[in-house]
Scaffold this active site. Structure first.
Site, PDB file in Angstrom:
ATOM      1  N   ASP A 285       0.856  -1.170   0.000  1.00 14.01           N
ATOM      2  CA  ASP A 285       0.000   0.000   0.000  1.00 14.01           C
ATOM      3  C   ASP A 285       0.900   1.231   0.000  1.00 14.01           C
ATOM      4  OD1 ASP A 285      -2.528   1.369   0.231  1.00 14.01           O
ATOM      5  OD2 ASP A 285      -1.999   1.777   2.319  1.00 14.01           O
TER       6      ASP A 285
ATOM      7  N   ASP B  17      -0.333   5.113   0.760  1.00 16.04           N
ATOM      8  CA  ASP B  17      -0.654   6.094   1.794  1.00 16.04           C
ATOM      9  C   ASP B  17      -0.536   5.466   3.177  1.00 16.04           C
ATOM     10  OD1 ASP B  17      -1.431   8.414   0.183  1.00 16.04           O
ATOM     11  OD2 ASP B  17      -3.084   7.161  -0.495  1.00 16.04           O
TER      12      ASP B  17
END
Length: 367
Positions: A34, A36
């Site tokens: 991922d 963010d």
């Protein structure tokens, strides 16, 4: 069962984080990262991320970046990563915009118009699937799609979506993350924008969602990366970790974004990661074993966690330079096992978190 060679899988009813005798970057061929809250926050790199990813890549691990944020194109994301010191190409990036574009293309005729409520990443992904982005509900769209459009997305865009959805136009969302981490804290995500349209249409309609933790995103990731032994790496229990659970693959939770330790200890089975680390340096090491004892306690790295009177208790004799994450791993074992016990509940973690200097924060961030 503990993963001793880093290549097995624990069963879906995991009671504590797994161990690995080798570095995770050696045990898995591909990290599905991922962005963010894991690699960067608010556009700036998360501490230790650049160095850790560089070392993992140099050791032969393939790095792929899998994000629910549909705002930017894969090329823009790759350029940003490269500027931060994490070399990447567009093909290394998989976005929820790509996943939802494939989902729409599978369900509407080629060349259909699609009303876009979001950013350029969504428009580019739709064009790649032979669909035509439009800006108004008056353009006779075959579908409506919402993706994160950034903090400056005009309010009138939600009205356009509501007009079309209320007429019965099929509704799609890249993802429904309610929040998104940034440099100043946690802000509203695409899920909050979806709720605006849901409320405006009287709660009568539901979008089809593509992003993590749902199958369309997992499908898109597998198709684009070709990973054989993937490790999902994320900061969110309800997207990254649940997505790994749904896809039947292992996961590493890093405590640099949305999820704090209190939330981790209260995780339901589908939200429990295989491994836990403070940050991306966890990719470069093995994982210590969590051992259950006959008295219902769990030990890791000299720490022992148990439950007494509905509260978590932490004791033991950790050595000099003891890792607080070992305490967290032991606490996970005690908390998860107690919650899964017939008639059990999530034990109170307030005292032990204060003892460790780990407190709940309104932003969900852990320092």
């Amino acid at each position: 069962m503990t993963v001793r060679n880093g290549r097995g899988r624990r069963d879906d009813g995991r009671k504590h984080p797994a161990g690995s005798a080798v570095a995770l970057s050696e045990a898995y061929d591909t990290a599905l990262l991922d962005l963010d809250g894991v690699v960067y926050a608010g556009g700036e790199p998360v501490p230790h991320a650049v160095e850790a990813l560089g070392t993992a890549r140099a050791g032969g691990m393939h790095l792929a970046y899998v994000t629910n944020n549909a705002l930017r194109t894969p090329g823009e994301v790759a350029e940003h990563l490269t500027e931060l010191g994490v070399p990447a190409e567009a093909g290394d990036v998989v976005t929820s915009a790509q996943a939802v574009a494939r989902l729409i293309a599978d369900e509407v005729p080629a060349g259909s118009r699609v009303l876009v409520i979001g950013g350029e990443g969504l428009r580019v992904a739709l064009r790649e699937r032979g669909l035509v982005p439009v800006e108004s509900a008056d353009h006779d769209p075959a579908a409506v799609v919402q993706g994160y459009g950034g903090p400056e997305l005009p309010w009138g865009r939600f009205a356009e979506a509501a007009y079309a959805v209320a007429r019965g136009v099929p509704w799609y969302a890249s993802n429904i993350d309610l929040t998104i981490p940034g440099a100043r804290g946690i802000g509203p995500g695409n899920g909050a924008a979806v709720e605006v349209v849901r409320i405006a249409t009287g709660g009568r309609f539901e979008p089809k969602v593509a992003g993590k933790p749902l199958p369309p995103m997992h499908r898109e990731t597998v198709l684009r990366t070709g990973a054989e032994r993937p490790l999902v790496v994320g900061d969110r229990l309800d997207t990254d970790i649940e997505g790994a659970f749904n896809g039947g693959v292992d996961s590493l939770l890093v405590l640099t974004g949305v999820t704090d330790v209190a939330q981790l200890l209260a995780a339901v089975p589908e939200h429990r990661p295989t491994y836990v680390a403070a940050d991306l340096r966890g990719l470069l090491t093995g994982q210590p074993e969590v051992v259950a004892d006959a008295d219902g306690g769990f030990a890791c790295g000299g720490w022992r966690a148990s439950v007494s009177g509905g509260e978590l208790v932490l004791d033991g004799a950790p050595g000099e330079g003891a890792d607080v994450q070992d305490a967290v791993r032991a606490l996970c074992g005690a908390a998860w096992s107690e919650a899964d016990r017939p008639g059990g509940d999530v034990p109170d973690a307030g005292k032990v978190l204060a003892l460790l200097g780990v407190e709940r924060r309104p932003t969900g961030e852990v320092g």
